[in-house]
Design a protein around this motif. Sequence first.
Motif, PDB file in Angstrom:
ATOM      1  N   ALA A  75       2.254  -4.382  13.978  1.00 43.79           N
ATOM      2  CA  ALA A  75       2.864  -5.535  13.320  1.00 43.79           C
ATOM      3  C   ALA A  75       2.326  -6.826  13.916  1.00 43.79           C
ATOM      4  CB  ALA A  75       4.377  -5.472  13.468  1.00 43.79           C
ATOM      5  N   LYS A  76       2.162  -6.813  15.244  1.00 40.89           N
ATOM      6  CA  LYS A  76       1.640  -8.013  15.900  1.00 40.89           C
ATOM      7  C   LYS A  76       0.212  -8.272  15.445  1.00 40.89           C
ATOM      8  CE  LYS A  76       4.423  -7.490  20.047  1.00 40.89           C
ATOM      9  NZ  LYS A  76       4.372  -6.823  21.334  1.00 40.89           N
ATOM     10  N   ALA A 128       1.324  -3.570   4.582  1.00 43.16           N
ATOM     11  CA  ALA A 128       1.424  -2.186   5.035  1.00 43.16           C
ATOM     12  C   ALA A 128       2.789  -1.986   5.672  1.00 43.16           C
ATOM     13  CB  ALA A 128       0.291  -1.891   6.005  1.00 43.16           C
ATOM     14  N   ALA A 129       3.011  -0.820   6.268  1.00 43.30           N
ATOM     15  CA  ALA A 129       4.344  -0.445   6.727  1.00 43.30           C
ATOM     16  C   ALA A 129       4.942  -1.458   7.698  1.00 43.30           C
ATOM     17  CB  ALA A 129       4.265   0.933   7.381  1.00 43.30           C
ATOM     18  N   GLU A 130       4.130  -2.039   8.571  1.00 50.69           N
ATOM     19  CA  GLU A 130       4.660  -2.954   9.590  1.00 50.69           C
ATOM     20  C   GLU A 130       5.394  -4.144   9.008  1.00 50.69           C
ATOM     21  OE1 GLU A 130       1.666  -2.074   9.230  1.00 50.69           O
ATOM     22  OE2 GLU A 130       0.911  -1.117  11.026  1.00 50.69           O
ATOM     23  N   GLU A 131       4.936  -4.539   7.793  1.00 47.93           N
ATOM     24  CA  GLU A 131       5.519  -5.740   7.206  1.00 47.93           C
ATOM     25  C   GLU A 131       7.013  -5.560   6.939  1.00 47.93           C
ATOM     26  OE1 GLU A 131       3.318  -8.283   6.770  1.00 47.93           O
ATOM     27  OE2 GLU A 131       1.816  -6.937   7.610  1.00 47.93           O
ATOM     28  N   VAL A 184       1.931   4.211   5.438  1.00 51.45           N
ATOM     29  CA  VAL A 184       0.587   3.751   5.804  1.00 51.45           C
ATOM     30  C   VAL A 184       0.699   2.424   6.562  1.00 51.45           C
ATOM     31  CG1 VAL A 184      -1.640   3.004   4.885  1.00 51.45           C
ATOM     32  CG2 VAL A 184      -0.408   4.896   3.802  1.00 51.45           C
ATOM     33  N   THR A 185       0.063   2.396   7.731  1.00 50.16           N
ATOM     34  CA  THR A 185       0.137   1.204   8.581  1.00 50.16           C
ATOM     35  C   THR A 185      -1.203   0.474   8.586  1.00 50.16           C
ATOM     36  OG1 THR A 185      -0.643   2.393  10.524  1.00 50.16           O
ATOM     37  CG2 THR A 185       1.746   2.414  10.112  1.00 50.16           C
ATOM     38  N   VAL A 190       0.826  -1.223   0.000  1.00 45.81           N
ATOM     39  CA  VAL A 190       0.000   0.000   0.000  1.00 45.81           C
ATOM     40  C   VAL A 190       0.857   1.269   0.000  1.00 45.81           C
ATOM     41  CG1 VAL A 190      -2.010  -1.043   1.095  1.00 45.81           C
ATOM     42  CG2 VAL A 190      -0.269   0.036   2.511  1.00 45.81           C
ATOM     43  N   ASN A 191       2.131   1.136   0.334  1.00 46.90           N
ATOM     44  CA  ASN A 191       2.991   2.327   0.352  1.00 46.90           C
ATOM     45  C   ASN A 191       3.724   2.576  -0.961  1.00 46.90           C
ATOM     46  OD1 ASN A 191       2.904   3.587   3.097  1.00 46.90           O
ATOM     47  ND2 ASN A 191       3.217   1.421   3.627  1.00 46.90           N
TER      48      ASN A 191
END
Length: 410
Positions: free
Chosen positions: A384-385, A371-374, A350-351, A319-320
């Motif tokens: 992320a969790k 999203a960003a956490e990945e 974007v998260t 998405v980013n």
Amino acid sequence: MEVREKLAILADAAKYDASCASAGRDQAPSPDTPGIAKTRGSEGRAVSLLKILLTNYCIYDCAYCVSRVSNDPPRALFTPLEIADLTMDYFRRGYIQGLFLSSGVLQSPDYTMEQMIEAARLLREEKQFGGYIHLKAVPGASPELLSLAGRYADRLSANIELPRAEDLVQLAPAKTHQAIEDSMATIHRQVLETRASRRRDGPRPAFAPSGQTTQMLVGATAATDRDILAKAAALYGLYDLRRVYYTGFSPIDHAAPGMATVRPPVLREHRLYQADWLFRFYDFTPDELATEDDGSLSLEQDPKLAWALRHRDFYPVDVNAASREALLRVPGLGLKNADRILRLRRFHKVTMEDLRRLRVSVRKALPFLIAAEEWDPAGDSESAKLAARLRRPLQLELFDAAQAALTGEF
Ligand code: SF4
């Protein structure tokens, strides 16, 4: 015949025409106020229309139609004044916001069109009716009459009826795609010319300001969803139609060569509307959607999910970094949210939490995006969790349960 008796016959006969977006199939008309159809306006607002035929007498013999000349249903004919009076009566009582008027072909296409135009003229010029008017363009009516009809009507519609020209020749020998599309072209030309002259010369009477629509029968012949969508896409492109309405064929007690005898599943209409939306607004092409071996859309999955499951290598979409076109191919991501994501990522990554705040259908979209956490190497943020917790079971659920037929890992 009393107007009430005519109304009962001509409101019942009109229910087969879906091109005013009637939700009539699901709503039993009130016996006190026959002829009222609930519809959705262009902004999605619910409106009620008086939905009737001028007449169900017809000189044509379309095999799929109860009003065909070779059939023998109870018949009736309104005068233009009766239609105008009935419309005003319903309108003043607050039952309706407008009129949808269609008709069988009485004497000739031009004569029928003249009667319908006269009803609209009486409403506009003599009764000062300010509500909505949708007039059906009678197949074969002259361009001059269509031009006149558009001066009184908000919307015009010429029904293409069947997606394949050869089926129309067989089942409705008096009609041709060419003649119907000539009517569409006349309406389209008038809309463009009126718009241009209003820009150039200032205010002047509008011509069918709500544009034109058409209706296609689904399941009346062996035409596939691919045939239907290809025809719809061509008509949208050529004549700038506001909508194509897909109406499930209702079998009648009459068999004709090449005509179906069973009603298609209601879900087939629904899938066609979903596919229609995808090629109009999501940059899909009809060919990408109706890809079953027999040219049909999947009934089990919506067309976007079906495409995603056939193109696993396209995912996950980041998405980013993804283009708008790629975002729009993520199941669960709609037009508004794709644009919101593009705006948001100008300011920060974007998260998953952002997606939840945007009310993205996370359950549906998660298996198809990252999203960003990945990219968080530590991977220990709360988001992320959350993403990790949600992603695995959802992937399994979607791909194992819904896609037993497909093999390989996502
Ligand atoms: S022209 Fe219209 S009303 Fe007449 S038979 Fe054909 S579909 Fe029915």
